[in-house]
Design a protein around this motif. Sequence first.
Motif, PDB file in Angstrom:
ATOM      1  N   GLY A   1      -2.496  19.156  -2.917  1.00  0.00           N
ATOM      2  CA  GLY A   1      -3.805  19.152  -2.267  1.00  0.00           C
ATOM      3  C   GLY A   1      -3.936  18.020  -1.258  1.00  0.00           C
ATOM      4  O   GLY A   1      -2.944  17.522  -0.722  1.00  0.00           O
ATOM      5  N   ARG A   2      -5.184  17.597  -1.029  1.00  0.00           N
ATOM      6  CA  ARG A   2      -5.475  16.572  -0.034  1.00  0.00           C
ATOM      7  C   ARG A   2      -4.714  15.268  -0.324  1.00  0.00           C
ATOM      8  O   ARG A   2      -4.171  14.636   0.588  1.00  0.00           O
ATOM      9  N   THR A   3      -4.662  14.887  -1.604  1.00  0.00           N
ATOM     10  CA  THR A   3      -3.982  13.637  -1.971  1.00  0.00           C
ATOM     11  C   THR A   3      -2.505  13.684  -1.604  1.00  0.00           C
ATOM     12  O   THR A   3      -1.950  12.722  -1.050  1.00  0.00           O
ATOM     13  N   GLN A   4      -1.867  14.819  -1.917  1.00  0.00           N
ATOM     14  CA  GLN A   4      -0.438  14.945  -1.636  1.00  0.00           C
ATOM     15  C   GLN A   4      -0.170  14.994  -0.131  1.00  0.00           C
ATOM     16  O   GLN A   4       0.822  14.428   0.340  1.00  0.00           O
ATOM     17  N   TRP A   5      -1.048  15.660   0.617  1.00  0.00           N
ATOM     18  CA  TRP A   5      -0.891  15.681   2.071  1.00  0.00           C
ATOM     19  C   TRP A   5      -1.027  14.268   2.640  1.00  0.00           C
ATOM     20  O   TRP A   5      -0.304  13.888   3.580  1.00  0.00           O
ATOM     21  N   LYS A   6      -1.944  13.499   2.083  1.00  0.00           N
ATOM     22  CA  LYS A   6      -2.124  12.128   2.547  1.00  0.00           C
ATOM     23  C   LYS A   6      -0.876  11.297   2.262  1.00  0.00           C
ATOM     24  O   LYS A   6      -0.425  10.504   3.100  1.00  0.00           O
ATOM     25  N   GLN A   7      -0.319  11.483   1.058  1.00  0.00           N
ATOM     26  CA  GLN A   7       0.912  10.764   0.701  1.00  0.00           C
ATOM     27  C   GLN A   7       2.049  11.146   1.637  1.00  0.00           C
ATOM     28  O   GLN A   7       2.820  10.284   2.083  1.00  0.00           O
ATOM     29  N   LEU A   8       2.160  12.440   1.927  1.00  0.00           N
ATOM     30  CA  LEU A   8       3.205  12.905   2.832  1.00  0.00           C
ATOM     31  C   LEU A   8       3.026  12.303   4.228  1.00  0.00           C
ATOM     32  O   LEU A   8       3.992  11.879   4.870  1.00  0.00           O
ATOM     33  N   HIS A   9       1.767  12.267   4.676  1.00  0.00           N
ATOM     34  CA  HIS A   9       1.467  11.688   5.990  1.00  0.00           C
ATOM     35  C   HIS A   9       1.877  10.221   6.048  1.00  0.00           C
ATOM     36  O   HIS A   9       2.500   9.774   7.021  1.00  0.00           O
ATOM     37  N   GLU A  10       1.570   9.477   4.986  1.00  0.00           N
ATOM     38  CA  GLU A  10       1.926   8.059   4.932  1.00  0.00           C
ATOM     39  C   GLU A  10       3.432   7.868   4.901  1.00  0.00           C
ATOM     40  O   GLU A  10       3.979   6.970   5.545  1.00  0.00           O
ATOM     41  N   THR A  11       4.115   8.752   4.150  1.00  0.00           N
ATOM     42  CA  THR A  11       5.575   8.658   4.063  1.00  0.00           C
ATOM     43  C   THR A  11       6.218   8.919   5.414  1.00  0.00           C
ATOM     44  O   THR A  11       7.129   8.198   5.841  1.00  0.00           O
ATOM     45  N   LEU A  12       5.743   9.958   6.102  1.00  0.00           N
ATOM     46  CA  LEU A  12       6.295  10.287   7.422  1.00  0.00           C
ATOM     47  C   LEU A  12       5.980   9.197   8.443  1.00  0.00           C
ATOM     48  O   LEU A  12       6.797   8.885   9.313  1.00  0.00           O
ATOM     49  N   LYS A  13       4.783   8.627   8.344  1.00  0.00           N
ATOM     50  CA  LYS A  13       4.394   7.551   9.261  1.00  0.00           C
ATOM     51  C   LYS A  13       5.304   6.335   9.064  1.00  0.00           C
ATOM     52  O   LYS A  13       5.745   5.712  10.030  1.00  0.00           O
ATOM     53  N   GLN A  14       5.592   6.024   7.777  1.00  0.00           N
ATOM     54  CA  GLN A  14       6.475   4.899   7.473  1.00  0.00           C
ATOM     55  C   GLN A  14       7.894   5.176   7.948  1.00  0.00           C
ATOM     56  O   GLN A  14       8.574   4.292   8.479  1.00  0.00           O
ATOM     57  N   CYS A  15       8.316   6.425   7.782  1.00  0.00           N
ATOM     58  CA  CYS A  15       9.647   6.826   8.241  1.00  0.00           C
ATOM     59  C   CYS A  15       9.754   6.675   9.762  1.00  0.00           C
ATOM     60  O   CYS A  15      10.758   6.170  10.282  1.00  0.00           O
ATOM     61  N   SER A  16       8.716   7.111  10.468  1.00  0.00           N
ATOM     62  CA  SER A  16       8.697   6.982  11.930  1.00  0.00           C
ATOM     63  C   SER A  16       8.727   5.516  12.354  1.00  0.00           C
ATOM     64  O   SER A  16       9.430   5.137  13.303  1.00  0.00           O
ATOM     65  N   LEU A  17       7.998   4.682  11.616  1.00  0.00           N
ATOM     66  CA  LEU A  17       7.960   3.249  11.916  1.00  0.00           C
ATOM     67  C   LEU A  17       9.337   2.618  11.710  1.00  0.00           C
ATOM     68  O   LEU A  17       9.807   1.824  12.530  1.00  0.00           O
ATOM     69  N   ASN A  18       9.985   3.010  10.621  1.00  0.00           N
ATOM     70  CA  ASN A  18      11.333   2.490  10.327  1.00  0.00           C
ATOM     71  C   ASN A  18      12.334   2.904  11.401  1.00  0.00           C
ATOM     72  O   ASN A  18      13.189   2.109  11.812  1.00  0.00           O
ATOM     73  N   MET A  19      12.219   4.155  11.851  1.00  0.00           N
ATOM     74  CA  MET A  19      13.124   4.645  12.899  1.00  0.00           C
ATOM     75  C   MET A  19      12.900   3.878  14.201  1.00  0.00           C
ATOM     76  O   MET A  19      13.853   3.579  14.929  1.00  0.00           O
ATOM     77  N   SER A  20      11.645   3.565  14.495  1.00  0.00           N
ATOM     78  CA  SER A  20      11.332   2.792  15.717  1.00  0.00           C
ATOM     79  C   SER A  20      11.947   1.399  15.641  1.00  0.00           C
ATOM     80  O   SER A  20      12.479   0.881  16.630  1.00  0.00           O
TER      81      SER A  20
END
Length: 382
Positions: free
Chosen positions: A345-364
């Motif tokens: 649900g919403r909580t899991q989507w938020k977690q996924l969003h945070e994980t992807l955002k962190q992944c993007s930050l790490n790649m940068s």
Amino acid sequence: MRVEAFICINEKAQCEELREYMLELGAPIARTASDNYIIDLQQIISVCDIVFKVEKENEIEMVLNSIVSVLLQVGANQPEAPALLASFCDQLIKAPTPKTASTAFRVLQNLFNGFIHTPHRYRIYLALIQLCELSGQVRLIYNHLPQFKKWFPVEEFGGEKIQFLLRLLHSILQTNKLPDMAAKVMVELLTTYTEENASQAREDAHKCIVSAIADPNTFLMDYLLTLKPVKFLEGEPIYELLTIFVTENLSAYVDFYKSHASYITDTLNLSHDANMQKMRLLTFMQMAEMKKELNFVDIQKELQLTSDQVEFFIIDVLKTKLVKAHIDQSNQKVIVSLTMHRTFGRTQWKQLHETLKQCSLNMSKIQDTLIQYMIAYNQSVH
């Protein structure tokens, strides 16, 4: 019998050859042709099931495909087309053996492909479904949902016709032990209902829930709660049971079973032992979401196991690949590295969003580091 004359001749001549062939087989058909080949074709189709008594399979197929070729020449727009096609389908589903049914199935596939861009494909596909079980072609009748929806849009055929087709497909797939495909078909069936007619899907919604609970490989069921016909069951025991499998733990199921034992085993025809095993798995997944280290003692208590059963149960969980973990036997713990969510649900989507955002930050950061390294390298060279 001169079956070779069925190819490369016009429709009238083809009907004459077909008439002679049917007469030689002993079909009760007029000996003389009419002036209208469509009338002749109607008569030929009315007795064409007689070819199933021919021993040579390729001969049966050639004769039936000859009829298909004439039907294609008649075309989809002729007023006689619906009746001719329906009659031919009715004759082919009379195939008496798996071998003849397989032949008839291939012929119907040719017919379907010939009329695939016309409304007549619905009637032909219905005959294919009716033949697929005897012919052993169940997997061919339904490949994937997007293709089915492309062939049979609700806007063109109407809700009731599509629901009838999906219901029949579901029954065939379930009978032939293809639960994954059957589940997708049933969910699609339920999505065709609206808030206005959701009450009409009561029986289908029941089947959908029971199938999902009974299937040993289905663990994520939260999407069912969003379906309108399922929502219509809110307040009933079946809805409460589904909610338990979606969000609750083993003790909640045990409490429900104490007051609904007969309902589960007799009315729904579900296995209590299988339900217990699935609820243990789901409860363990829930525990693994909350804590990454689980003590054997806590697992034993929460899942109502004996101390001897704990380790064997964990091994069974790991086999499902729902949870990735390793057993720390010396400390009597399970160390969880990854678990599938029971609900998304919403909580899991938020977690996924945070994980992807962190992944993007790490790649940068990595990219910036590489750029700085290349600049430093170039400066040192020059």
